[in-house]
Design a protein around this motif. Structure first.
Motif, PDB file in Angstrom:
ATOM      1  N   SER A   1      33.489  20.427  48.364  1.00 21.09           N
ATOM      2  CA  SER A   1      33.586  20.690  49.768  1.00 21.09           C
ATOM      3  C   SER A   1      32.443  21.343  50.032  1.00 21.09           C
ATOM      4  CB  SER A   1      35.176  21.307  50.043  1.00 21.09           C
ATOM      5  OG  SER A   1      34.765  22.653  50.083  1.00 21.09           O
ATOM      6  N   TYR A   2      32.433  21.356  51.602  1.00 21.54           N
ATOM      7  CA  TYR A   2      31.345  22.009  52.310  1.00 21.54           C
ATOM      8  C   TYR A   2      31.267  23.299  52.196  1.00 21.54           C
ATOM      9  CZ  TYR A   2      34.535  23.713  55.883  1.00 21.54           C
ATOM     10  OH  TYR A   2      35.736  24.424  56.420  1.00 21.54           O
ATOM     11  N   LYS A   3      32.438  23.866  51.659  1.00 21.18           N
ATOM     12  CA  LYS A   3      32.766  25.222  51.627  1.00 21.18           C
ATOM     13  C   LYS A   3      31.581  26.044  50.721  1.00 21.18           C
ATOM     14  CE  LYS A   3      36.732  25.575  53.627  1.00 21.18           C
ATOM     15  NZ  LYS A   3      37.172  26.406  54.902  1.00 21.18           N
ATOM     16  N   ASP A   4      31.044  25.190  49.636  1.00 25.25           N
ATOM     17  CA  ASP A   4      29.988  25.709  49.024  1.00 25.25           C
ATOM     18  C   ASP A   4      28.737  26.094  49.805  1.00 25.25           C
ATOM     19  OD1 ASP A   4      31.381  24.812  46.943  1.00 25.25           O
ATOM     20  OD2 ASP A   4      30.066  23.307  46.225  1.00 25.25           O
TER      21      ASP A   4
ATOM     22  N   GLY B   1      42.636  26.269  49.699  1.00 23.30           N
ATOM     23  CA  GLY B   1      42.255  25.677  48.325  1.00 23.30           C
ATOM     24  C   GLY B   1      40.851  25.711  48.169  1.00 23.30           C
ATOM     25  N   ASN B   2      40.184  25.079  49.271  1.00 23.22           N
ATOM     26  CA  ASN B   2      38.628  24.686  48.953  1.00 23.22           C
ATOM     27  C   ASN B   2      37.891  25.970  48.871  1.00 23.22           C
ATOM     28  OD1 ASN B   2      38.833  22.036  48.180  1.00 23.22           O
ATOM     29  ND2 ASN B   2      38.753  21.383  50.613  1.00 23.22           N
ATOM     30  N   ALA B   3      38.175  26.701  49.894  1.00 23.14           N
ATOM     31  CA  ALA B   3      37.132  27.897  50.025  1.00 23.14           C
ATOM     32  C   ALA B   3      37.503  28.848  48.707  1.00 23.14           C
ATOM     33  CB  ALA B   3      37.637  28.673  51.272  1.00 23.14           C
TER      34      ALA B   3
ATOM     35  N   LEU C   1      33.898  17.672  64.459  1.00 20.75           N
ATOM     36  CA  LEU C   1      34.078  18.411  63.308  1.00 20.75           C
ATOM     37  C   LEU C   1      35.516  19.143  63.328  1.00 20.75           C
ATOM     38  CD1 LEU C   1      30.820  20.894  64.041  1.00 20.75           C
ATOM     39  CD2 LEU C   1      31.040  19.103  62.133  1.00 20.75           C
ATOM     40  N   PRO C   2      35.900  19.191  62.279  1.00 17.47           N
ATOM     41  CA  PRO C   2      37.401  19.668  62.030  1.00 17.47           C
ATOM     42  C   PRO C   2      37.440  21.231  62.575  1.00 17.47           C
ATOM     43  CG  PRO C   2      36.286  19.783  59.889  1.00 17.47           C
ATOM     44  CD  PRO C   2      35.112  19.199  60.814  1.00 17.47           C
ATOM     45  N   VAL C   3      38.595  21.302  62.762  1.00 16.39           N
ATOM     46  CA  VAL C   3      38.846  23.020  63.107  1.00 16.39           C
ATOM     47  C   VAL C   3      39.948  23.536  62.464  1.00 16.39           C
ATOM     48  CG1 VAL C   3      39.365  22.672  65.403  1.00 16.39           C
ATOM     49  CG2 VAL C   3      38.497  24.777  64.481  1.00 16.39           C
ATOM     50  N   GLY C   4      39.952  24.405  61.564  1.00 18.30           N
ATOM     51  CA  GLY C   4      41.069  25.170  61.184  1.00 18.30           C
ATOM     52  C   GLY C   4      40.855  26.744  61.373  1.00 18.30           C
ATOM     53  N   ASN C   5      40.107  27.407  60.747  1.00 19.06           N
ATOM     54  CA  ASN C   5      39.551  28.641  61.067  1.00 19.06           C
ATOM     55  C   ASN C   5      38.182  28.540  61.302  1.00 19.06           C
ATOM     56  OD1 ASN C   5      41.438  30.895  60.189  1.00 19.06           O
ATOM     57  ND2 ASN C   5      41.209  29.815  58.201  1.00 19.06           N
ATOM     58  N   GLY C   6      37.697  27.301  61.581  1.00 19.08           N
ATOM     59  CA  GLY C   6      36.521  27.031  62.422  1.00 19.08           C
ATOM     60  C   GLY C   6      35.275  27.504  61.523  1.00 19.08           C
ATOM     61  N   THR C   7      35.172  27.548  60.220  1.00 17.72           N
ATOM     62  CA  THR C   7      34.147  27.987  59.561  1.00 17.72           C
ATOM     63  C   THR C   7      32.904  26.990  59.563  1.00 17.72           C
ATOM     64  OG1 THR C   7      35.091  27.007  57.426  1.00 17.72           O
ATOM     65  CG2 THR C   7      35.332  29.317  57.855  1.00 17.72           C
ATOM     66  N   LEU C   8      33.062  25.797  59.643  1.00 15.49           N
ATOM     67  CA  LEU C   8      32.213  24.716  59.808  1.00 15.49           C
ATOM     68  C   LEU C   8      31.627  24.783  61.214  1.00 15.49           C
ATOM     69  CD1 LEU C   8      30.371  22.900  58.534  1.00 15.49           C
ATOM     70  CD2 LEU C   8      31.910  21.013  58.837  1.00 15.49           C
TER      71      LEU C   8
ATOM     72  N   GLU D   1      46.019  19.274  55.248  1.00 16.10           N
ATOM     73  CA  GLU D   1      46.487  20.740  55.132  1.00 16.10           C
ATOM     74  C   GLU D   1      45.440  21.739  55.164  1.00 16.10           C
ATOM     75  OE1 GLU D   1      47.582  20.407  50.847  1.00 16.10           O
ATOM     76  OE2 GLU D   1      45.328  20.524  50.197  1.00 16.10           O
ATOM     77  N   GLY D   2      44.129  21.162  54.963  1.00 12.34           N
ATOM     78  CA  GLY D   2      42.903  22.089  55.089  1.00 12.34           C
ATOM     79  C   GLY D   2      42.818  22.814  56.483  1.00 12.34           C
ATOM     80  N   ILE D   3      43.212  22.141  57.703  1.00 10.30           N
ATOM     81  CA  ILE D   3      43.111  22.343  58.809  1.00 10.30           C
ATOM     82  C   ILE D   3      44.332  22.736  59.568  1.00 10.30           C
ATOM     83  CG2 ILE D   3      40.951  21.393  59.571  1.00 10.30           C
ATOM     84  CD1 ILE D   3      42.284  19.358  60.679  1.00 10.30           C
ATOM     85  N   ALA D   4      45.422  23.094  58.932  1.00  8.03           N
ATOM     86  CA  ALA D   4      46.702  23.629  59.686  1.00  8.03           C
ATOM     87  C   ALA D   4      46.695  25.167  59.472  1.00  8.03           C
ATOM     88  CB  ALA D   4      47.596  22.975  58.504  1.00  8.03           C
TER      89      ALA D   4
ATOM     90  N   ILE E   1      37.468  10.548  50.268  1.00  9.96           N
ATOM     91  CA  ILE E   1      37.721  11.674  50.617  1.00  9.96           C
ATOM     92  C   ILE E   1      39.148  12.339  50.923  1.00  9.96           C
ATOM     93  CG2 ILE E   1      35.523  11.247  52.266  1.00  9.96           C
ATOM     94  CD1 ILE E   1      37.590  10.682  54.645  1.00  9.96           C
ATOM     95  N   GLU E   2      39.295  13.724  51.284  1.00  9.59           N
ATOM     96  CA  GLU E   2      40.507  14.255  51.209  1.00  9.59           C
ATOM     97  C   GLU E   2      41.218  13.961  52.370  1.00  9.59           C
ATOM     98  OE1 GLU E   2      39.695  18.731  50.133  1.00  9.59           O
ATOM     99  OE2 GLU E   2      41.464  18.398  50.676  1.00  9.59           O
ATOM    100  N   PRO E   3      42.507  13.677  52.515  1.00 12.53           N
ATOM    101  CA  PRO E   3      43.271  13.506  53.735  1.00 12.53           C
ATOM    102  C   PRO E   3      42.859  14.385  54.910  1.00 12.53           C
ATOM    103  CG  PRO E   3      44.920  13.520  51.767  1.00 12.53           C
ATOM    104  CD  PRO E   3      43.365  13.790  51.514  1.00 12.53           C
ATOM    105  N   THR E   4      42.656  15.769  54.633  1.00 11.30           N
ATOM    106  CA  THR E   4      41.976  16.520  55.691  1.00 11.30           C
ATOM    107  C   THR E   4      40.669  16.077  56.272  1.00 11.30           C
ATOM    108  OG1 THR E   4      43.061  18.533  54.433  1.00 11.30           O
ATOM    109  CG2 THR E   4      41.279  18.892  56.205  1.00 11.30           C
ATOM    110  N   SER E   5      40.084  15.544  55.517  1.00 11.87           N
ATOM    111  CA  SER E   5      38.765  15.133  56.022  1.00 11.87           C
ATOM    112  C   SER E   5      39.122  13.696  57.098  1.00 11.87           C
ATOM    113  CB  SER E   5      37.810  14.541  54.907  1.00 11.87           C
ATOM    114  OG  SER E   5      37.791  15.751  54.228  1.00 11.87           O
TER     115      SER E   5
ATOM    116  N   PHE F   1      32.210  14.104  56.250  1.00 13.75           N
ATOM    117  CA  PHE F   1      33.301  14.357  55.123  1.00 13.75           C
ATOM    118  C   PHE F   1      33.199  15.613  54.526  1.00 13.75           C
ATOM    119  CE2 PHE F   1      32.140   9.378  54.054  1.00 13.75           C
ATOM    120  CZ  PHE F   1      32.965   9.116  55.359  1.00 13.75           C
ATOM    121  N   THR F   2      34.630  16.304  54.732  1.00 11.68           N
ATOM    122  CA  THR F   2      34.294  17.972  54.384  1.00 11.68           C
ATOM    123  C   THR F   2      34.799  17.736  52.886  1.00 11.68           C
ATOM    124  OG1 THR F   2      36.629  17.721  55.302  1.00 11.68           O
ATOM    125  CG2 THR F   2      34.877  18.917  56.571  1.00 11.68           C
ATOM    126  N   GLY F   3      35.872  16.991  52.385  1.00 14.22           N
ATOM    127  CA  GLY F   3      36.361  17.575  50.981  1.00 14.22           C
ATOM    128  C   GLY F   3      36.575  16.029  50.288  1.00 14.22           C
ATOM    129  N   HIS F   4      36.468  16.197  48.760  1.00 19.16           N
ATOM    130  CA  HIS F   4      36.512  15.285  47.872  1.00 19.16           C
ATOM    131  C   HIS F   4      37.872  14.562  47.711  1.00 19.16           C
ATOM    132  CE1 HIS F   4      35.554  12.397  44.949  1.00 19.16           C
ATOM    133  NE2 HIS F   4      34.320  12.633  45.141  1.00 19.16           N
TER     134      HIS F   4
END
Ligand SMILES: Cc1ncc(COP(=O)(O)O)c(C=O)c1O
Ligand SMILES: [Zn+2]
Length: 380
Positions: free
Chosen positions: A95-98, A122-124, A219-226, A282-285, A328-332, A356-359
């Motif tokens: 994931s882009y969290k890297d 999970g991803n972070a 861009l997706p937004v949960g905590n807005g890190t990207l 789930e990643g942006i919930a 890609i992940e469903p979140t993506s 695409f944010t996650g695998h």
């Protein structure tokens, strides 16, 4: 010398102090002047460290890297329309969290930190655990008990200590606060160094478009890190005179968890309490994003908007992308679903970039469920 500044009371801290929050409880931002030398950048290896003068680390010897970054910018169809996608699912941990973990854990090493804690959907957690393994820094990751087994296995295989917290993502965020008193909080939502890693998404888009900014980013937004990282990155490029205007930011949330979209549309001064429902994304919930108002201001300042997507749209988009050979992940797929909708009424001339944010390998259970109900005869 860069410094940390509290967005609530204005107090300033040195970047040589291992702090992630102001004494008043406020969030810290990093003040830092990023420098870009196109010739030097172009001559370096294809990793996010090619933007070295724009990354707030003092000493190269502290860089913790797997050679990550410079992910492909590739065309895919969304809702039948072609769009440019940064394939950030191809990062070392999936994931882009890297991007954020590479910067934050390098800084932690520079600070002499021995142990970190992090909470995550999970991803972070996977990303921080992997980079800590490489840095030989101790690592404890808190996740909701419902987190996909692929992610919890990955975290543990890197040698991190996993703490499963019953309840919601918000319960996990509260549970970690007891541990942060003793250890450095490698938080992707609180720690400003994480955002100074995710900002490399913007730099790479700029370079891969031929040193130009796109018109729009989705861009997706949960905590807005990207999203906040991209906003910082494009602002750095603006301040350096490398681009002339901020791209419009289209922020994506799931209809079932959209506190920020509501705050934006209703012009609220605080993030509303929502009744969060289950979502494939789930990643942006995230019901209580700590940088919520910053996110809303960034989207507004860019001339952008929010888009919310339904579960049916997420699933349909996941299938459309998978049929083109990307897993890609469903979140993506929430983001790709939003891109499909956004592009419906836009001219071909608008340069749009999404991600695409996650695998997909992180979410096998969800994929099996989708396969089962889209083809009930599949197993017999
Ligand atoms: C796959 C995936 N996409 C998108 C996000 C969006 O998160 P954020 O808004 O914090 O960047 C996450 C966060 O965990 C994620 O795991
Ligand atoms: Zn303060």
């Amino acid at each position: 010398m860069p410094s940390l500044i509290c967005i609530k009371c204005g107090d300033v801290y040195s970047v040589r102090e291992a702090c992630w929050k102001c004494d008043c409880g406020g969030l810290l931002d990093l003040t830092f002047t990023a420098v870009f030398d196109r010739t030097a950048i172009a001559s370096r290896p294809h990793s996010l460290w090619r933007y070295r003068e724009a990354l707030p680390l003092e000493d190269d010897r502290n860089i913790i890297s797997f050679g990550e970054g410079f992910t492909p910018l590739t065309t895919f169809k969304m809702g039948g329309r072609e769009v440019l996608v940064k394939q950030d699912q191809l990062f070392p941990t999936g994931s882009y969290k890297d991007r954020g973990a590479a910067m934050l854990v390098s800084k932690a090493k520079e600070l002499g930190v021995k142990d970190v804690v992090e909470d995550s959907s999970g991803n972070a957690g996977c990303a921080i655990a992997a980079y800590c393994a490489r840095a030989e820094i101790g690592c404890q990751i808190f996740v909701p008990a419902s987190t996909s087994p692929a992610k919890t296995a990955q975290i543990q295989m890197y040698g991190a200590q996993l703490v499963l917290v019953p309840g919601t993502r918000e319960d996990t965020a509260r549970a970690v606060l007891a541990a942060v008193a003793k250890h450095y909080y490698a938080s992707h939502s609180w720690n400003p160094f994480f955002f100074h890693g995710t900002k490399t998404w913007a730099y790479e888009v700029w370079e891969q478009l031929g040193w130009r900014a796109p018109d729009t980013v989705i861009l997706p937004v949960g905590n807005g890190t990207l999203l906040l990282g991209a906003y910082i990155g494009f602002n750095d490029l603006l301040a350096a005179g490398e681009i002339q205007r901020m791209p419009k930011i289209i922020a994506v949330q799931s209809e079932n968890s959209a506190p920020l979209a509501r705050a934006f549309w209703e012009k609220l001064e605080t993030i509303p309490v929502i009744d969060k429902r289950d979502t494939l994304a789930e990643g942006i919930a995230i019901a209580e994003p700590v940088r919520g108002m910053q996110i809303i201001r960034a989207v507004g300042a860019s001339g952008g908007d929010f888009v919310t997507v339904s579960e049916a749209e997420i699933e349909a988009s996941l299938v459309e992308i998978s049929r083109q050979g990307a897993y890609i992940e469903p979140t993506s797929a929430a983001t790709t679903a939003a891109a499909a909708r956004y592009l419906q009424h836009k001219p071909d001339s608008e340069v749009v970039v999404t991600v695409f944010t996650g695998h997909g390998l992180k979410s096998t259970e969800k994929m099996m469920k989708i396969l089962d109900h889209s083809n009930p005869d599949r197993l017999g």
